[in-house]
Design a protein around this motif. Structure first.
Motif, PDB file in Angstrom:
ATOM      1  N   PRO A  63       2.813  -3.727  72.218  1.00  8.20           N
ATOM      2  CA  PRO A  63       4.349  -4.156  72.347  1.00  8.20           C
ATOM      3  C   PRO A  63       4.224  -5.415  71.232  1.00  8.20           C
ATOM      4  CG  PRO A  63       4.040  -3.749  74.785  1.00  8.20           C
ATOM      5  CD  PRO A  63       2.065  -3.602  73.691  1.00  8.20           C
ATOM      6  N   ASN A  64       5.543  -5.562  70.702  1.00 13.66           N
ATOM      7  CA  ASN A  64       5.365  -6.758  69.928  1.00 13.66           C
ATOM      8  C   ASN A  64       5.695  -8.072  70.529  1.00 13.66           C
ATOM      9  OD1 ASN A  64       6.742  -4.830  67.047  1.00 13.66           O
ATOM     10  ND2 ASN A  64       8.875  -4.908  67.677  1.00 13.66           N
ATOM     11  N   THR A  65       5.191  -9.096  70.271  1.00 12.71           N
ATOM     12  CA  THR A  65       5.679 -10.744  70.707  1.00 12.71           C
ATOM     13  C   THR A  65       6.832 -10.732  70.637  1.00 12.71           C
ATOM     14  OG1 THR A  65       3.152 -10.380  70.521  1.00 12.71           O
ATOM     15  CG2 THR A  65       3.529 -12.256  70.401  1.00 12.71           C
ATOM     16  N   GLU A  66       7.013 -11.641  71.421  1.00 13.14           N
ATOM     17  CA  GLU A  66       8.102 -12.041  71.861  1.00 13.14           C
ATOM     18  C   GLU A  66       8.161 -13.105  71.640  1.00 13.14           C
ATOM     19  OE1 GLU A  66      10.663 -10.573  75.129  1.00 13.14           O
ATOM     20  OE2 GLU A  66       9.923  -8.758  75.314  1.00 13.14           O
ATOM     21  N   PHE A  67       9.158 -13.963  70.442  1.00 11.29           N
ATOM     22  CA  PHE A  67       9.286 -15.005  70.536  1.00 11.29           C
ATOM     23  C   PHE A  67      11.148 -15.959  70.937  1.00 11.29           C
ATOM     24  CE2 PHE A  67       5.585 -14.458  68.031  1.00 11.29           C
ATOM     25  CZ  PHE A  67       4.986 -15.505  67.967  1.00 11.29           C
ATOM     26  N   GLY A  68      10.950 -17.187  71.458  1.00 17.94           N
ATOM     27  CA  GLY A  68      12.207 -17.984  71.769  1.00 17.94           C
ATOM     28  C   GLY A  68      11.972 -18.863  72.119  1.00 17.94           C
ATOM     29  N   VAL A  69      13.499 -19.170  70.783  1.00 22.12           N
ATOM     30  CA  VAL A  69      13.976 -20.985  71.105  1.00 22.12           C
ATOM     31  C   VAL A  69      15.373 -21.217  71.502  1.00 22.12           C
ATOM     32  CG1 VAL A  69      14.428 -22.634  69.299  1.00 22.12           C
ATOM     33  CG2 VAL A  69      12.480 -20.988  68.132  1.00 22.12           C
ATOM     34  N   GLY A  70      15.556 -22.054  72.217  1.00 21.24           N
ATOM     35  CA  GLY A  70      16.305 -22.192  73.023  1.00 21.24           C
ATOM     36  C   GLY A  70      16.910 -24.354  72.638  1.00 21.24           C
ATOM     37  N   TYR A  71      18.182 -24.740  72.175  1.00 20.19           N
ATOM     38  CA  TYR A  71      18.424 -25.791  72.278  1.00 20.19           C
ATOM     39  C   TYR A  71      19.361 -26.009  73.594  1.00 20.19           C
ATOM     40  CZ  TYR A  71      19.953 -30.083  70.182  1.00 20.19           C
ATOM     41  OH  TYR A  71      20.319 -31.293  70.114  1.00 20.19           O
ATOM     42  N   PHE A  72      19.000 -27.422  73.899  1.00 19.30           N
ATOM     43  CA  PHE A  72      19.956 -27.415  74.700  1.00 19.30           C
ATOM     44  C   PHE A  72      21.706 -28.262  74.881  1.00 19.30           C
ATOM     45  CE2 PHE A  72      15.668 -27.111  77.155  1.00 19.30           C
ATOM     46  CZ  PHE A  72      16.120 -26.617  77.954  1.00 19.30           C
ATOM     47  N   VAL A  73      22.090 -27.355  74.836  1.00 21.13           N
ATOM     48  CA  VAL A  73      23.745 -28.138  74.382  1.00 21.13           C
ATOM     49  C   VAL A  73      23.740 -29.826  74.947  1.00 21.13           C
ATOM     50  CG1 VAL A  73      26.142 -28.802  73.683  1.00 21.13           C
ATOM     51  CG2 VAL A  73      24.122 -25.887  72.992  1.00 21.13           C
ATOM     52  N   SER A  74      23.443 -29.717  76.360  1.00 20.74           N
ATOM     53  CA  SER A  74      24.016 -30.431  77.424  1.00 20.74           C
ATOM     54  C   SER A  74      22.262 -30.735  77.612  1.00 20.74           C
ATOM     55  CB  SER A  74      24.908 -30.030  78.732  1.00 20.74           C
ATOM     56  OG  SER A  74      24.640 -31.006  79.380  1.00 20.74           O
ATOM     57  N   GLU A  75      22.086 -32.086  77.303  1.00 19.02           N
ATOM     58  CA  GLU A  75      20.832 -32.375  77.460  1.00 19.02           C
ATOM     59  C   GLU A  75      20.614 -32.261  79.433  1.00 19.02           C
ATOM     60  OE1 GLU A  75      19.067 -35.064  74.691  1.00 19.02           O
ATOM     61  OE2 GLU A  75      19.163 -34.085  73.710  1.00 19.02           O
ATOM     62  N   PRO A  76      19.662 -31.803  80.279  1.00 14.56           N
ATOM     63  CA  PRO A  76      19.286 -32.040  81.723  1.00 14.56           C
ATOM     64  C   PRO A  76      18.636 -33.161  81.677  1.00 14.56           C
ATOM     65  CG  PRO A  76      17.925 -30.444  80.773  1.00 14.56           C
ATOM     66  CD  PRO A  76      18.569 -30.280  79.987  1.00 14.56           C
ATOM     67  N   GLU A  77      18.778 -33.857  82.048  1.00 20.85           N
ATOM     68  CA  GLU A  77      17.789 -35.156  82.739  1.00 20.85           C
ATOM     69  C   GLU A  77      16.919 -34.727  83.819  1.00 20.85           C
ATOM     70  OE1 GLU A  77      17.844 -38.175  81.677  1.00 20.85           O
ATOM     71  OE2 GLU A  77      19.562 -37.749  79.886  1.00 20.85           O
ATOM     72  N   THR A  78      15.969 -35.296  83.928  1.00 22.36           N
ATOM     73  CA  THR A  78      14.645 -34.907  84.476  1.00 22.36           C
ATOM     74  C   THR A  78      13.746 -36.580  84.876  1.00 22.36           C
ATOM     75  OG1 THR A  78      13.129 -34.892  82.378  1.00 22.36           O
ATOM     76  CG2 THR A  78      14.133 -32.707  84.209  1.00 22.36           C
ATOM     77  N   ARG A  79      13.102 -36.831  85.543  1.00 18.44           N
ATOM     78  CA  ARG A  79      12.654 -38.201  85.951  1.00 18.44           C
ATOM     79  C   ARG A  79      11.859 -38.460  84.565  1.00 18.44           C
ATOM     80  NH1 ARG A  79       7.645 -40.138  86.766  1.00 18.44           N
ATOM     81  NH2 ARG A  79       6.483 -38.526  87.137  1.00 18.44           N
ATOM     82  N   THR A  80      11.189 -37.566  84.014  1.00 15.97           N
ATOM     83  CA  THR A  80      10.278 -38.155  82.621  1.00 15.97           C
ATOM     84  C   THR A  80      11.170 -38.190  81.293  1.00 15.97           C
ATOM     85  OG1 THR A  80       9.848 -35.736  82.208  1.00 15.97           O
ATOM     86  CG2 THR A  80       7.992 -37.234  83.573  1.00 15.97           C
ATOM     87  N   GLY A  81      12.803 -37.674  81.164  1.00 18.73           N
ATOM     88  CA  GLY A  81      13.365 -37.436  80.154  1.00 18.73           C
ATOM     89  C   GLY A  81      14.191 -36.663  80.188  1.00 18.73           C
ATOM     90  N   ALA A  82      15.187 -36.409  79.522  1.00 15.25           N
ATOM     91  CA  ALA A  82      15.739 -35.041  79.002  1.00 15.25           C
ATOM     92  C   ALA A  82      14.923 -34.090  78.074  1.00 15.25           C
ATOM     93  CB  ALA A  82      17.159 -35.648  77.945  1.00 15.25           C
ATOM     94  N   GLN A  83      15.698 -33.009  78.569  1.00 13.60           N
ATOM     95  CA  GLN A  83      14.527 -31.590  77.680  1.00 13.60           C
ATOM     96  C   GLN A  83      16.169 -30.999  76.937  1.00 13.60           C
ATOM     97  OE1 GLN A  83      14.142 -28.485  80.762  1.00 13.60           O
ATOM     98  NE2 GLN A  83      13.343 -29.769  81.927  1.00 13.60           N
ATOM     99  N   ARG A  84      15.207 -31.292  75.822  1.00 10.80           N
ATOM    100  CA  ARG A  84      16.433 -31.163  74.690  1.00 10.80           C
ATOM    101  C   ARG A  84      15.887 -29.603  74.103  1.00 10.80           C
ATOM    102  NH1 ARG A  84      15.200 -35.798  69.419  1.00 10.80           N
ATOM    103  NH2 ARG A  84      16.450 -36.204  71.373  1.00 10.80           N
TER     104      ARG A  84
END
Length: 411
Positions: A63-84
């Protein structure tokens, strides 16, 4: 293609075994070889087989390899920093042996398709042979009619002489002339039929309709028939095709069982994390890398159970179809054998009758020297001679046409 060439050589051997008739052998074999090489129907089946064989490469994939790209419109904050940003990749793999099962299934379909080539070549050989013998019979009949026209011309000369000496009337002359007209008409009709059959023959060889087909001058029924091996009927390609289809269904069921197993997937998620400002610790801004394993389980497997049932029913159907076709081929073979025997019997009878008619003709002509000749009797004998000659040619044609059918079924 090597598989196809090998079979073509086998076909040529069958031609050589069958056409054992002196000059007819090489000529007809050459025409059959030309038909096998140029006939578009054979080319069509060969291309279909190549296309079916190529499908092995199509199914030899995952089967085809699936690739995905996502950009956080509202960046969630974590202890180590914001996920972008998030990037993911995922590959599903079929159960062990599934791809091999697909290849085996497609290959079995190609094997079944190959039998279409074998069948088409056998049918083409038979069609070319039968058309050739029809053309021979037509030409032979035309030659007989020409001889009879010459014979009637001789009788007409005798009748004119008899009219002069008072041994015959002008009506006898007119009757002989009308008989010549009838025979000329038969010859003209046969010539048109020859042209129509010649077009059919040339189309089998995929060449111009106006190409002249030269046939042998004479054919004789051999003193002995070649041995018929009826056991070979069970190995006829029309029956072997059912075996190949049956095997493809078996491979289809094996593939169905493999596809009913789970699929395993492997993936990787990458999340880009920005550093927290005005903070200093070891994992500040550290990106996230997350390997993943997934399993696709066909919990609702009614589809696969239904496919198994369909495969079972289709195998039963193929078995019944094969038996039905075997019965038809056995009937066809028995009919061809008996009709060939009948053709030989008819040929022998017509030969005897023709000799006796010739003797009767000689007696009538010799009697002309002593008594008044009865031209009604002459016409009757001539008509009988023509009938026996035509029937004799028909018997020869029937013998060889039925032999071509026997050859198709048993070689």
């Amino acid at each position: 293609m090597k598989h196809i060439k090998s079979h073509t050589q086998t076909v040529f051997v069958l031609c050589s075994l069958f056409f054992v008739l002196k000059g007819n052998a090489q000529q007809l074999e050459t025409l059959i070889n030309e038909a096998l090489e140029n006939n578009p129907e054979i080319q069509k089946f060969e291309l279909q087989y190549e296309r079916a064989a190529e499908k092995v490469n199509e199914v030899n994939t995952i089967p085809n390899t699936e690739f995905g790209v996502g950009y956080f419109v509202s960046e969630p904050e974590t202890r180590t920093g914001a996920q972008r940003l998030k990037v993911s990749a995922k590959q599903m793999l079929p159960w062990f042996g599934t791809i091999t099962s697909r290849e085996n299934y497609v290959s079995s379909l190609a094997d079944a398709k190959y039998e279409d080539i074998v069948i088409a070549k056998r049918k083409l050989m038979a069609s070319v042979s039968q058309s050739y013998y029809i053309l021979y019979a037509n030409k032979a009949k035309q030659a007989v009619l020409v001889e009879n026209i010459k014979l009637l011309t001789t009788y007409e000369t005798l009748a004119l002489t008899s009219v002069e000496v008072g041994k015959a009337s002008a009506v006898d002359v007119l009757r002989l002339q009308m008989r010549q007209n009838e025979i000329q008409q038969l010859k003209d009709v046969l010539q048109q039929q020859f042209l129509a059959e010649q077009t059919k023959f040339n189309n089998l060889l995929n060449r111009g309709n106006d190409v002249t087909v030269n046939v042998v001058d004479s054919l004789m029924i051999p003193s002995e028939d070649f041995e018929i091996t009826t056991e070979n009927l069970a190995l006829h390609p029309e029956l072997l095709k059912y075996d190949k289809i049956y095997q493809s269904i078996e491979q289809s069921e094996l593939l169905n069982q493999k596809e009913s197993n789970p699929m395993i997937g492997f993936g990787l998620d990458y999340i880009n994390v920005t550093e927290r400002p005005n903070m200093d610790f070891s994992d500040n801004g550290k990106d996230i890398v997350m390997p993943m394993v997934s399993v696709s389980i066909p919990i609702f497997n009614t589809k696969y159970k239904s496919q198994s049932k369909q495969n079972e029913l289709q195998q039963q159907e193929i078995t019944a179809q094969k038996q039905e076709r075997l019965n038809s081929l056995e009937t066809l073979l028995d009919k061809a054998i008996n009709e060939r025997i009948s053709a030989r019997i008819s040929y022998v009878t017509q030969t005897k009758n023709l000799k006796q008619a010739k003797d009767a003709e000689d007696i009538l002509i010799k009697s002309y020297e002593t008594v008044t000749i009865d031209f009604n009797d002459v016409l009757d004998i001539q008509e009988l001679q023509l009938k026996f000659q035509m029937n004799q040619i028909e018997s020869v044609m029937t013998y060889y046409v039925q032999t071509s059918i026997i050859n198709y079924l048993t070689n």
